[in-house]
Design a protein around this motif. Structure first.
Motif, PDB file in Angstrom:
ATOM      1  N   MET A 145       0.845  -1.192   0.000  1.00  0.00           N
ATOM      2  CA  MET A 145       0.000   0.000   0.000  1.00  0.00           C
ATOM      3  C   MET A 145       0.883   1.245   0.000  1.00  0.00           C
ATOM      4  N   ASN A 146       0.513   2.242  -0.774  1.00  0.00           N
ATOM      5  CA  ASN A 146       1.256   3.480  -0.904  1.00  0.00           C
ATOM      6  C   ASN A 146       1.241   4.265   0.412  1.00  0.00           C
ATOM      7  N   GLU A 147       2.422   4.400   1.040  1.00  0.00           N
ATOM      8  CA  GLU A 147       2.512   5.089   2.332  1.00  0.00           C
ATOM      9  C   GLU A 147       2.153   6.562   2.218  1.00  0.00           C
ATOM     10  N   ASP A 148       2.442   7.171   1.066  1.00  0.00           N
ATOM     11  CA  ASP A 148       2.113   8.583   0.883  1.00  0.00           C
ATOM     12  C   ASP A 148       0.608   8.820   0.968  1.00  0.00           C
ATOM     13  N   LYS A 149      -0.171   7.900   0.382  1.00  0.00           N
ATOM     14  CA  LYS A 149      -1.621   8.031   0.423  1.00  0.00           C
ATOM     15  C   LYS A 149      -2.144   7.864   1.851  1.00  0.00           C
ATOM     16  N   ILE A 150      -1.541   6.943   2.583  1.00  0.00           N
ATOM     17  CA  ILE A 150      -1.944   6.734   3.973  1.00  0.00           C
ATOM     18  C   ILE A 150      -1.647   7.988   4.800  1.00  0.00           C
ATOM     19  N   ASN A 151      -0.439   8.509   4.642  1.00  0.00           N
ATOM     20  CA  ASN A 151      -0.045   9.705   5.400  1.00  0.00           C
ATOM     21  C   ASN A 151      -0.916  10.903   5.044  1.00  0.00           C
ATOM     22  N   LYS A 152      -1.262  11.038   3.762  1.00  0.00           N
ATOM     23  CA  LYS A 152      -2.095  12.162   3.338  1.00  0.00           C
ATOM     24  C   LYS A 152      -3.498  12.034   3.924  1.00  0.00           C
ATOM     25  N   ALA A 153      -4.020  10.803   3.973  1.00  0.00           N
ATOM     26  CA  ALA A 153      -5.346  10.583   4.553  1.00  0.00           C
ATOM     27  C   ALA A 153      -5.358  10.934   6.035  1.00  0.00           C
ATOM     28  N   ILE A 154      -4.297  10.547   6.742  1.00  0.00           N
ATOM     29  CA  ILE A 154      -4.205  10.856   8.168  1.00  0.00           C
ATOM     30  C   ILE A 154      -4.056  12.360   8.385  1.00  0.00           C
ATOM     31  N   GLU A 155      -3.292  13.021   7.514  1.00  0.00           N
ATOM     32  CA  GLU A 155      -3.161  14.475   7.602  1.00  0.00           C
ATOM     33  C   GLU A 155      -4.502  15.167   7.384  1.00  0.00           C
ATOM     34  N   ALA A 156      -5.284  14.631   6.449  1.00  0.00           N
ATOM     35  CA  ALA A 156      -6.608  15.200   6.188  1.00  0.00           C
ATOM     36  C   ALA A 156      -7.495  15.078   7.423  1.00  0.00           C
ATOM     37  N   LEU A 157      -7.435  13.941   8.098  1.00  0.00           N
ATOM     38  CA  LEU A 157      -8.226  13.737   9.304  1.00  0.00           C
ATOM     39  C   LEU A 157      -7.769  14.660  10.429  1.00  0.00           C
ATOM     40  N   LYS A 158      -6.471  14.853  10.562  1.00  0.00           N
ATOM     41  CA  LYS A 158      -5.951  15.750  11.597  1.00  0.00           C
ATOM     42  C   LYS A 158      -6.343  17.202  11.316  1.00  0.00           C
ATOM     43  N   THR A 159      -6.336  17.569  10.045  1.00  0.00           N
ATOM     44  CA  THR A 159      -6.766  18.920   9.671  1.00  0.00           C
ATOM     45  C   THR A 159      -8.250  19.097   9.971  1.00  0.00           C
ATOM     46  N   ALA A 160      -9.036  18.060   9.668  1.00  0.00           N
ATOM     47  CA  ALA A 160     -10.468  18.106   9.965  1.00  0.00           C
ATOM     48  C   ALA A 160     -10.701  18.248  11.462  1.00  0.00           C
ATOM     49  N   GLU A 161      -9.891  17.562  12.264  1.00  0.00           N
ATOM     50  CA  GLU A 161     -10.035  17.669  13.721  1.00  0.00           C
ATOM     51  C   GLU A 161      -9.735  19.084  14.199  1.00  0.00           C
ATOM     52  N   LYS A 162      -8.718  19.720  13.609  1.00  0.00           N
ATOM     53  CA  LYS A 162      -8.382  21.100  14.002  1.00  0.00           C
ATOM     54  C   LYS A 162      -9.560  22.034  13.752  1.00  0.00           C
ATOM     55  N   ILE A 163     -10.186  21.876  12.578  1.00  0.00           N
ATOM     56  CA  ILE A 163     -11.350  22.708  12.262  1.00  0.00           C
ATOM     57  C   ILE A 163     -12.477  22.437  13.258  1.00  0.00           C
ATOM     58  N   ALA A 164     -12.734  21.140  13.500  1.00  0.00           N
ATOM     59  CA  ALA A 164     -13.820  20.760  14.415  1.00  0.00           C
ATOM     60  C   ALA A 164     -13.573  21.282  15.823  1.00  0.00           C
ATOM     61  N   LYS A 165     -12.330  21.234  16.262  1.00  0.00           N
ATOM     62  CA  LYS A 165     -11.989  21.685  17.615  1.00  0.00           C
ATOM     63  C   LYS A 165     -12.051  23.202  17.736  1.00  0.00           C
ATOM     64  N   ASP A 166     -11.473  23.897  16.748  1.00  0.00           N
ATOM     65  CA  ASP A 166     -11.368  25.353  16.834  1.00  0.00           C
ATOM     66  C   ASP A 166     -12.700  26.073  16.611  1.00  0.00           C
ATOM     67  N   PHE A 167     -13.540  25.524  15.736  1.00  0.00           N
ATOM     68  CA  PHE A 167     -14.741  26.252  15.343  1.00  0.00           C
ATOM     69  C   PHE A 167     -16.052  25.616  15.821  1.00  0.00           C
ATOM     70  N   TYR A 168     -16.063  24.287  15.983  1.00  0.00           N
ATOM     71  CA  TYR A 168     -17.306  23.608  16.339  1.00  0.00           C
ATOM     72  C   TYR A 168     -17.318  23.131  17.791  1.00  0.00           C
ATOM     73  N   ASP A 169     -16.129  22.984  18.360  1.00  0.00           N
ATOM     74  CA  ASP A 169     -15.995  22.464  19.720  1.00  0.00           C
ATOM     75  C   ASP A 169     -16.667  21.100  19.866  1.00  0.00           C
ATOM     76  N   LYS A 170     -16.566  20.310  18.806  1.00  0.00           N
ATOM     77  CA  LYS A 170     -17.122  18.958  18.805  1.00  0.00           C
ATOM     78  C   LYS A 170     -16.176  18.029  18.042  1.00  0.00           C
ATOM     79  N   PRO A 171     -16.245  16.720  18.293  1.00  0.00           N
ATOM     80  CA  PRO A 171     -15.387  15.788  17.558  1.00  0.00           C
ATOM     81  C   PRO A 171     -15.783  15.701  16.082  1.00  0.00           C
ATOM     82  N   VAL A 172     -14.874  15.214  15.277  1.00  0.00           N
ATOM     83  CA  VAL A 172     -15.190  14.889  13.891  1.00  0.00           C
ATOM     84  C   VAL A 172     -16.178  13.721  13.885  1.00  0.00           C
TER      85      VAL A 172
END
Length: 307
Positions: free
Chosen positions: A1-28
């Motif tokens: 499995m392509n490690e770059d794709k895995i890392n990018k997917a995890i980065e996307a989830l972490k970015t989504a969590e930042k938005i959820a935490k900073d603006f929604y105050d709720k989990p993804v």
């Protein structure tokens, strides 16, 4: 499995969590359908270490194998302390199932009139940051999108953003509002829904490689020849797939026919025509319904005066 794709997917989830935490105050919210893409998305969410909860939208026409798999996965999640819940489908403020919805709509669900998707899946998680297992290669309709999405009043109003852009605009968005004032930030400020598709760029082989390499248990329907898991007799399914569903799950055929009988009864009581000569009873509607999309009238419905 392509490690770059895995890392990018995890980065996307972490970015989504930042938005959820900073603006929604709720989990993804990680949506879970019981299919292979959902299993991969869920495993990535766990590995990413983000704060998330898991939601399943009940369609009332999922296969027994799918329901069994979902229940098993949710039991394990709850043992890990992860909030996993199911949402009942609602129509006009009341719980509903697929068969009652058909009767009340007055027409069968088709490729063009897919009211079932909007009722059972698309609007169940509102005003949150939501992670989906959507991939570009699943269908032509899903191509041309990107990892992050904002919805407008209509699907046609949707806007798509790549990961690097989202990371950049949200880097200082909370403290420097005058600098970062784009659609994404505005959406977050209003607490409207933002979608993240972490595995949007993955192929089928990527998904299966990840499942096999990580020993992820998956829905047994795939071992029965199913390539995709969804609603039984989905309007988007090919005719051959519908025939297979009828053979594998004959009880659902009976339920759809009963729904079409009730639909015709309500149409006649409302003074509406039967539309086609074959629509003399529920069996006739069903035979018409499982034909391919090129049959005359298959996509000619209008929603005027429908509920």
């Amino acid at each position: 499995m392509n490690e770059d794709k895995i890392n990018k997917a995890i980065e996307a989830l972490k970015t989504a969590e930042k938005i959820a935490k900073d603006f929604y105050d709720k989990p993804v919210v990680v949506t879970y359908s019981g299919g292979k893409d959902s299993d991969v998305l869920l495993d990535l969410a766990i590995k990413s270490g983000i704060d998330f909860e898991v939601s399943h939208s009940i369609t009332t026409v999922d296969a027994p194998q799918t329901n069994k798999h979902i229940n098993k996965v949710f039991e394990k999640l709850r043992e890990q302390g992860i909030n996993a819940y199911k949402r009942l489908p609602m129509y006009k403020g009341e719980p509903i199932n697929m068969f009652e919805l058909i009767a009340r709509k007055g027409i069968p669900p088709t490729r063009r009139a897919r009211y079932c998707c909007s009722t059972f899946k698309e609007n169940t998680e509102k005003n949150r940051v939501v992670a989906l297992g959507v991939r570009a290669l699943e269908s032509r309709n899903r191509q041309g999108r990107d990892i992050f999405t904002t919805w407008g009043a209509k699907k046609s109003d949707a806007k798509y953003f790549d990961l690097s852009h989202v990371q950049e605009v949200f880097k200082d968005a909370k403290t420097q509002d005058e600098i970062w004032d784009c659609t994404l930030v505005t959406t977050a400020k209003k607490h409207k829904r933002i979608i993240v598709n972490p595995i949007y760029e993955w192929s089928d082989s990527d998904v299966w490689d990840y499942i096999n390499e990580n020993n992820i248990e998956y829905n047994e329907l795939y071992n029965m020849g199913y390539k995709r898991v969804g609603c039984i007799l989905c309007p988007l399914a090919k005719k051959t797939e519908k025939i297979r569903d009828i053979t594998t799950f004959p009880r659902y055929k009976e339920l759809y026919i009963k729904a079409f009988d009730k639909m015709l009864k309500l149409r006649r009581e409302a003074g509406k025509s039967d539309t086609y000569g074959s629509w003399t009873d529920g069996e006739g509607v069903f035979r018409w319904w499982i034909e391919d999309k090129n049959i005359e009238g298959q996509i000619s419905f209008e929603f005027t005066n429908q509920e």
